[in-house]
Design a protein around this motif. Structure first.
Motif, PDB file in Angstrom:
ATOM      1  N   PRO A 292       1.471  -0.989   0.072  1.00  0.00           N
ATOM      2  CA  PRO A 292      -0.110   0.067   0.523  1.00  0.00           C
ATOM      3  C   PRO A 292       0.886   0.764   0.467  1.00  0.00           C
ATOM      4  O   PRO A 292       1.949   1.220   0.740  1.00  0.00           O
ATOM      5  N   GLY A 293       0.708   1.789  -0.694  1.00  0.00           N
ATOM      6  CA  GLY A 293       0.962   3.678  -0.529  1.00  0.00           C
ATOM      7  C   GLY A 293       2.146   3.389  -2.524  1.00  0.00           C
ATOM      8  O   GLY A 293       2.298   4.530  -1.840  1.00  0.00           O
ATOM      9  N   ALA A 294       2.903   2.062  -1.970  1.00  0.00           N
ATOM     10  CA  ALA A 294       4.327   2.239  -3.259  1.00  0.00           C
ATOM     11  C   ALA A 294       3.912   2.443  -4.675  1.00  0.00           C
ATOM     12  O   ALA A 294       2.401   3.226  -5.144  1.00  0.00           O
ATOM     13  N   ILE A 295       4.320   2.769  -5.367  1.00  0.00           N
ATOM     14  CA  ILE A 295       4.478   3.743  -6.984  1.00  0.00           C
ATOM     15  C   ILE A 295       4.588   2.693  -7.521  1.00  0.00           C
ATOM     16  O   ILE A 295       5.768   2.472  -7.095  1.00  0.00           O
ATOM     17  N   HIS A 296       4.348   2.125  -8.869  1.00  0.00           N
ATOM     18  CA  HIS A 296       5.197   1.547  -9.862  1.00  0.00           C
ATOM     19  C   HIS A 296       5.947   2.368 -10.435  1.00  0.00           C
ATOM     20  O   HIS A 296       5.390   3.760 -11.033  1.00  0.00           O
ATOM     21  N   LEU A 297       7.591   1.828  -9.983  1.00  0.00           N
ATOM     22  CA  LEU A 297       8.166   2.638 -11.388  1.00  0.00           C
ATOM     23  C   LEU A 297       9.327   1.248 -11.400  1.00  0.00           C
ATOM     24  O   LEU A 297      10.131   1.556 -10.427  1.00  0.00           O
ATOM     25  N   PRO A 298       8.999   0.879 -12.191  1.00  0.00           N
ATOM     26  CA  PRO A 298      10.000  -0.209 -13.063  1.00  0.00           C
ATOM     27  C   PRO A 298      10.883   0.146 -13.253  1.00  0.00           C
ATOM     28  O   PRO A 298      12.013   1.053 -13.008  1.00  0.00           O
TER      29      PRO A 298
END
Length: 143
Positions: free
Chosen positions: A61-67
């Motif tokens: 929760p709260g994580a931004i997806h940035l490969p």
């Protein structure tokens, strides 16, 4: 003499330097969860692996997806220079967080990895968010 003491323990000064250095580049799932639950989140949490579909199925929760392959100076410019980033990947078998942290550090930004990644988060019994957005912190508030 045991295998444990075949090599002498480091002096306290050496141990302090080593562990202080280690903790400057790592955090763990428990500390991230406490920060998220308490509202004391003073970092940006990055989910640095997988497709958008995999992120939508399950992320902290709260994580931004940035490969990690998409990390760039332009993308990092979205945050103030002193922003601390915490990257995580699938778990101990994955080096995506290390790759992301290296790129972020090379861009002159402060960064840590969350050891354990998704596997560690799950092993500790923390909940996940779903969907294409970072997800509600309420998903872990009930823990």
């Amino acid at each position: 003499m045991s295998f444990v003491t075949d090599y002498p323990a480091a002096s306290p000064a050496v141990a302090i330097a080593h562990f202080q250095k280690l903790l400057s580049v790592e955090t763990d799932c428990a500390d991230v969860a406490v920060a998220l639950k308490s509202g004391d989140q003073d970092f940006v949490l990055l989910h640095v692996i997988g497709s958008p579909e995999a992120y939508a199925r399950q992320h902290v929760p709260g994580a931004i997806h940035l490969p990690h392959r998409q990390i760039s100076a332009e993308r990092m410019a979205e945050w103030p220079e002193d922003t601390v980033f915490v990257a995580y990947c699938a778990g101990p078998h994955c080096n995506g967080a290390d790759q992301a942290a290296l790129k972020i550090a090379r861009l002159g930004r402060p960064v840590k990895i969350m050891i354990g990644g998704i596997m560690g988060w799950e092993d500790e019994g923390h909940g996940f968010a779903t969907g294409s957005e970072p997800g509600s912190l309420l998903a872990i508030a009930a823990e």
